[in-house]
Design a protein around this motif. Structure first.
Motif, mmCIF file in Angstrom:
data_model
loop_
_atom_site.group_PDB
_atom_site.id
_atom_site.type_symbol
_atom_site.label_atom_id
_atom_site.label_comp_id
_atom_site.label_asym_id
_atom_site.label_seq_id
_atom_site.Cartn_x
_atom_site.Cartn_y
_atom_site.Cartn_z
ATOM 1 N N LEU A 165 5.240 -1.099 -5.782
ATOM 2 C CA LEU A 165 5.954 -1.490 -4.567
ATOM 3 C C LEU A 165 6.515 -0.285 -3.815
ATOM 4 O O LEU A 165 6.833 -0.361 -2.638
ATOM 5 N N PHE A 166 6.665 0.824 -4.523
ATOM 6 C CA PHE A 166 7.323 1.974 -3.919
ATOM 7 C C PHE A 166 6.367 3.101 -3.565
ATOM 8 O O PHE A 166 6.782 4.147 -3.087
ATOM 9 N N ALA A 167 5.072 2.885 -3.805
ATOM 10 C CA ALA A 167 4.106 3.967 -3.612
ATOM 11 C C ALA A 167 4.025 4.413 -2.153
ATOM 12 O O ALA A 167 3.635 5.541 -1.866
ATOM 13 N N TRP A 168 4.427 3.535 -1.242
ATOM 14 C CA TRP A 168 4.320 3.871 0.175
ATOM 15 C C TRP A 168 5.131 5.092 0.577
ATOM 16 O O TRP A 168 4.845 5.738 1.577
ATOM 17 N N ILE A 169 6.143 5.413 -0.207
ATOM 18 C CA ILE A 169 7.003 6.529 0.212
ATOM 19 C C ILE A 169 6.261 7.866 0.092
ATOM 20 O O ILE A 169 6.607 8.836 0.759
ATOM 21 N N VAL A 170 5.226 7.916 -0.764
ATOM 22 C CA VAL A 170 4.554 9.198 -1.007
ATOM 23 C C VAL A 170 3.928 9.773 0.271
ATOM 24 O O VAL A 170 4.243 10.900 0.651
ATOM 25 N N PRO A 171 3.066 9.015 0.981
ATOM 26 C CA PRO A 171 2.552 9.573 2.234
ATOM 27 C C PRO A 171 3.646 9.809 3.277
ATOM 28 O O PRO A 171 3.574 10.767 4.034
ATOM 29 N N LYS B 185 -10.621 7.464 15.130
ATOM 30 C CA LYS B 185 -11.547 6.769 14.226
ATOM 31 C C LYS B 185 -11.100 7.063 12.809
ATOM 32 O O LYS B 185 -10.386 8.026 12.574
ATOM 33 N N PRO B 186 -11.539 6.240 11.854
ATOM 34 C CA PRO B 186 -11.200 6.584 10.471
ATOM 35 C C PRO B 186 -11.835 7.921 10.070
ATOM 36 O O PRO B 186 -12.988 8.185 10.413
ATOM 37 N N VAL B 187 -11.056 8.746 9.409
ATOM 38 C CA VAL B 187 -11.547 10.046 8.964
ATOM 39 C C VAL B 187 -11.444 10.083 7.450
ATOM 40 O O VAL B 187 -10.441 9.670 6.880
ATOM 41 N N PHE B 210 -24.680 3.850 0.481
ATOM 42 C CA PHE B 210 -24.105 2.569 0.873
ATOM 43 C C PHE B 210 -24.103 2.347 2.372
ATOM 44 O O PHE B 210 -23.859 1.248 2.836
ATOM 45 N N GLY B 211 -24.296 3.418 3.108
ATOM 46 C CA GLY B 211 -24.268 3.285 4.555
ATOM 47 C C GLY B 211 -22.879 3.000 5.101
ATOM 48 O O GLY B 211 -22.713 2.571 6.237
ATOM 49 N N ARG B 212 -21.863 3.187 4.287
ATOM 50 C CA ARG B 212 -20.491 3.038 4.801
ATOM 51 C C ARG B 212 -19.582 4.016 4.064
ATOM 52 O O ARG B 212 -19.966 4.597 3.051
ATOM 53 N N ILE B 213 -18.374 4.166 4.596
ATOM 54 C CA ILE B 213 -17.504 5.165 4.000
ATOM 55 C C ILE B 213 -16.878 4.630 2.717
ATOM 56 O O ILE B 213 -16.692 3.430 2.549
ATOM 57 N N PRO B 214 -16.589 5.536 1.782
ATOM 58 C CA PRO B 214 -16.009 5.091 0.507
ATOM 59 C C PRO B 214 -14.593 4.552 0.706
ATOM 60 O O PRO B 214 -13.971 4.762 1.740
ATOM 61 N N GLU B 215 -14.098 3.866 -0.314
ATOM 62 C CA GLU B 215 -12.734 3.330 -0.254
ATOM 63 C C GLU B 215 -11.725 4.479 -0.219
ATOM 64 O O GLU B 215 -11.815 5.419 -1.019
ATOM 65 N N LEU B 216 -10.801 4.399 0.719
ATOM 66 C CA LEU B 216 -9.851 5.494 0.894
ATOM 67 C C LEU B 216 -8.451 5.087 0.452
ATOM 68 O O LEU B 216 -8.092 3.915 0.480
ATOM 69 N N ASP B 217 -7.651 6.093 0.065
ATOM 70 C CA ASP B 217 -6.261 5.796 -0.292
ATOM 71 C C ASP B 217 -5.378 5.927 0.950
ATOM 72 O O ASP B 217 -5.876 6.102 2.062
ATOM 73 N N SER B 218 -4.063 5.861 0.738
ATOM 74 C CA SER B 218 -3.160 5.829 1.893
ATOM 75 C C SER B 218 -3.164 7.149 2.658
ATOM 76 O O SER B 218 -2.664 7.219 3.772
ATOM 77 N N GLN B 219 -3.708 8.202 2.054
ATOM 78 C CA GLN B 219 -3.787 9.463 2.780
ATOM 79 C C GLN B 219 -5.218 9.765 3.221
ATOM 80 O O GLN B 219 -5.579 10.920 3.480
ATOM 81 N N GLY B 220 -6.039 8.729 3.262
ATOM 82 C CA GLY B 220 -7.395 8.876 3.778
ATOM 83 C C GLY B 220 -8.370 9.571 2.841
ATOM 84 O O GLY B 220 -9.441 9.993 3.255
ATOM 85 N N PHE B 225 -12.425 10.065 -6.055
ATOM 86 C CA PHE B 225 -12.215 11.457 -6.448
ATOM 87 C C PHE B 225 -10.747 11.879 -6.423
ATOM 88 O O PHE B 225 -10.370 12.876 -7.023
ATOM 89 N N TYR B 226 -9.940 11.165 -5.668
ATOM 90 C CA TYR B 226 -8.542 11.582 -5.524
ATOM 91 C C TYR B 226 -7.577 10.522 -6.060
ATOM 92 O O TYR B 226 -6.413 10.496 -5.699
ATOM 93 N N GLY B 227 -8.089 9.644 -6.909
ATOM 94 C CA GLY B 227 -7.253 8.558 -7.411
ATOM 95 C C GLY B 227 -6.315 8.978 -8.521
ATOM 96 O O GLY B 227 -5.350 8.292 -8.815
ATOM 97 N N ARG B 228 -6.624 10.094 -9.155
ATOM 98 C CA ARG B 228 -5.784 10.507 -10.279
ATOM 99 C C ARG B 228 -5.343 11.949 -10.124
ATOM 100 O O ARG B 228 -5.958 12.734 -9.418
ATOM 101 N N ARG B 229 -4.272 12.250 -10.848
ATOM 102 C CA ARG B 229 -3.736 13.605 -10.750
ATOM 103 C C ARG B 229 -4.496 14.545 -11.684
ATOM 104 O O ARG B 229 -5.026 14.107 -12.718
#
Ligand code: HEM
Ligand code: SF4
Lengths: 240, 370
Positions: A165-171, B185-187, B210-220, B225-229
């Motif tokens: 629920l709080f992940a939004w603060i990161v960006p 546009k989405p980047v 897939f002919g489309r862009i991969p699933e992105l996180d909140s920072q695009g 590849f960027y789902g984990r630390r």
């Protein structure tokens, strides 16, 4: 003002109900634990008593303690917010917000009498005075900030619902690094708060002699009977 | 409209065998995170789909992204993406120059409007009408806007294009701006300084297959590849949990390969695939080479110094001040203030305290149970 000769006698008043006291001490323990474990997470001390990593786990335990305490801290805080609407007049939410001009004047009075000591005598309040209330109100925002940033950091190591629920603060804050930096900075708020808070409790008890310190244990404060008889009910303070 | 050859056709022309093509397909499938049963669809995609034309723009950058890209671990990936998937316009890699090159870009844009993939390396200076980066007499932003308009997908390579990177370091003299803030546009952000070659090819592969862009996180950023630390899959992680840290660069603990957290490792706050894919054909990554992560794929890493502490210096208090130093100073000040207040109280409020004492003594004398 009563002179010594006509000492009027004191009466007990039940100020801090059980949920308030429970909240207070759970919160105090949590904050101490969170600040201590948080500080260790930020600057781990060198403890190496084994040759291989699988033989020790102290840092993991420190972090685990931080996280478990964090959950208790958070829910305890929520309970207190609820009690701000359900509790007695001393616990109510409006005690924490200067909603009227009179409250603002109260704040300046407390500043003059107790902090700057420009004036020796002023009114006394049974619950929080307006300045204390306001400081606690700001403190609640810091609680909220630590919870938001903490759970946001935690969301990257947990798949459970609450941290997500709080992940939004990161960006919003520009990345985990910034979140962590500010989460760390605000630890110091708790250290400074604790010093001043504990001192002021002792101060009030020492100067006013109304059982301020023990009130958070048993819930009772003491007030002069004559003052109470005439005032309580419409205005719960007295002139010294 | 003239069509590009499919990937298989292009590879065949270059003399690759069917077997090598299939190997490439499984490699690409793995990179894009497709399960083994899905390889068939990858093969089919590469056999039949016309490979999209690619425009690769370079703005304020150091070309480390391109350098990284040509070092993809699978030789065929590099070969295919660079030669076969010839970059129709890339200042660094194209053969054409000058007017010829500009014409090339224009041709690609008109011939394949709505089809080409736009890859951008570098940030765009927005101050003073973008005078700090011009190509063929036009500002970076001008070129970007024009090319972005008809692009099928936009990928921002590296931290410059994703976050601004070094050029945007405080005080950001050219107002270097990342791509996603300039186009509506989405980047796809592929941050890193540079990004990992295999991540770059993985992202392109995903779009091809897939002919489309991969699933992105909140920072695009692509989640795959960027789902984990870096920290989550770091091979030194057991030392972290055990609390066994390197304390100095040349100590016994450094030699034993303990966790680099206390040496300023930013792995715990950095989202990237380094500890999974590693670099240079899976050879190593910074932490494996004994140096902490500096968080080069994170926003603002360039201003979060010093790199050898895991938190930045405290803003506004000079380079050497940490939050802890400032905090300790404030704590000591609070303790001193409290002590001073206690002393003042005993002097200023003496009379009041004495009165209270008298009140009590009086009550006692009277024998009352006050
Ligand atoms: C009184 C409140 C709190 C204080 C004083 C506090 C303090 C700290 C400090 C000083 C750090 C170390 C930061 C660093 O130097 O890297 C930290 C880390 C952290 N805290 Fe808190 N914290 C509090 C509440 C919370 C809460 C409510 C959560 C929620 C889960 C939380 C979760 C975390 C996490 C996830 C980390 C990072 C640990 C790691 O990556 O190993 N904290 N905290
Ligand atoms: S070296 Fe860095 S990334 Fe690896 S475990 Fe330690 S802190 Fe985490």
């Amino acid at each position: 003002m009563a002179t010594a000769a006509e000492t009027p006698g004191y009466r007990r008043i039940y100020v801090w109900e059980f949920p308030v006291r429970l909240y207070h001490w759970v919160n105090a323990i949590c904050v101490v634990l969170l600040a201590a474990t948080g500080f260790l997470i930020g600057s781990p001390i060198a403890i190496v008593h084994s040759t291989e990593a699988y033989q020790q786990y102290w840092f993991g335990i420190v972090r685990f303690t931080h996280f478990v305490t964090a959950f208790i801290f958070f829910f305890n805080f929520l309970v207190r917010i609820y009690w701000g609407f359900a509790g007695n007049r001393y616990a109510r939410w409006d005690r924490f917000i200067p909603t009227s001009g009179a409250k603002v004047k109260e704040i300046f009075e407390v500043l003059r009498v107790d902090i700057l000591q420009m004036k020796l005598k002023g009114r006394l309040w049974i619950g929080h005075n307006a300045l204390a209330g306001l400081i606690y109100f700001l403190t609640f925002f810091v609680f909220l900030f630590q919870s938001i940033t903490g759970f946001a950091l935690y969301s990257s190591m947990s798949s459970s619902f609450l941290p997500g629920l709080f992940a939004w603060i990161v960006p919003v804050m520009g990345g985990d690094f910034a979140v962590r930096q500010w989460h760390h900075v605000f630890m110091w708020f708790f250290v400074v708060f604790a010093i001043i808070h504990v001192y002021l409790v002792f101060y009030h008890d020492y100067v006013e002699g109304r059982g301020t310190t023990s009130s958070m244990v048993g819930g009772w404060k003491f007030e002069r009977r004559d003052v109470l008889d005439e005032r309580v009910g419409h205005n719960d303070h007295r002139d010294r | 409209m003239e069509k590009m050859p499919s990937l298989w056709q292009a590879m065949e022309q270059k003399g690759y065998s069917r077997r090598e093509f299939l190997q490439f397909c499984s490699f690409a499938a793995a990179l894009a995170g497709i399960e083994a049963s899905g390889i068939g669809s990858v093969v089919e995609a590469f056999e039949t789909k016309h490979r999209p034309p690619v425009v690769w723009l370079h703005f304020q950058e150091c070309t480390c992204c391109s350098e990284s890209f040509i070092r993809s671990s699978h030789p065929i990936v590099a070969d295919v993406l660079l030669d076969t998937l010839s970059l129709d316009y890339s200042e660094t890699l194209q053969a054409a120059a000058g007017h010829q090159a500009e014409k090339c870009l224009r041709d690609t844009m008109t011939k394949y409007a709505g089809e080409y993939i736009l890859l951008v390396e570098g940030s765009v200076p927005m101050l003073d009408d973008g005078i700090y980066c011009t190509i063929g007499g036009r500002s970076a932003n001008d070129i970007l806007q024009e090319t972005a308009k008809d692009a099928a997908a936009i990928i921002a390579w590296g931290s410059c294009a994703s976050n601004g990177c070094i050029q945007s370091a405080d005080p950001n003299p050219t107002n270097a701006t990342p791509i996603h803030k300039l186009v509506d546009k989405p980047v796809i952000n592929v941050p890193g300084c540079p990004p990992i070659a295999d991540v770059m090819t993985g992202v392109v592969t995903h779009i091809l297959v897939f002919g489309r862009i991969p699933e992105l996180d909140s920072q695009g950023r692509p989640k795959e590849f960027y789902g984990r630390r870096v920290h989550d899959t770091c091979y030194r992680r057991p030392y972290y949990d055990a609390g066994m840290f390197v304390e100095a660069w040349d100590d016994e603990k450094a030699r034993k390969g303990f966790c680099l957290y206390k040496m300023g490792c930013r792995g715990p706050v950095t989202y990237n695939a380094c500890s999974v894919t590693r670099w240079n054909e899976g050879t190593s990554y910074p932490i494996q080479s004994g140096h902490g992560c500096i968080g080069c794929s994170e926003n603002n890493f360039w201003d979060n110094g010093p790199f050898y502490r895991h938190l930045a210096s405290f803003p506004g208090f000079g380079i050497e001040s940490t939050a802890d130093r400032v905090g300790t100073a404030v704590g000591i000040a609070a303790a001193a203030g409290v002590a001073a207040h206690a002393i003042t109280t005993n002097i200023r409020k003496r009379k009041l305290i004495d009165e209270t004492m008298d009140e009590s003594a009086e009550a006692k004398r009277k024998g009352g149970d006050a």
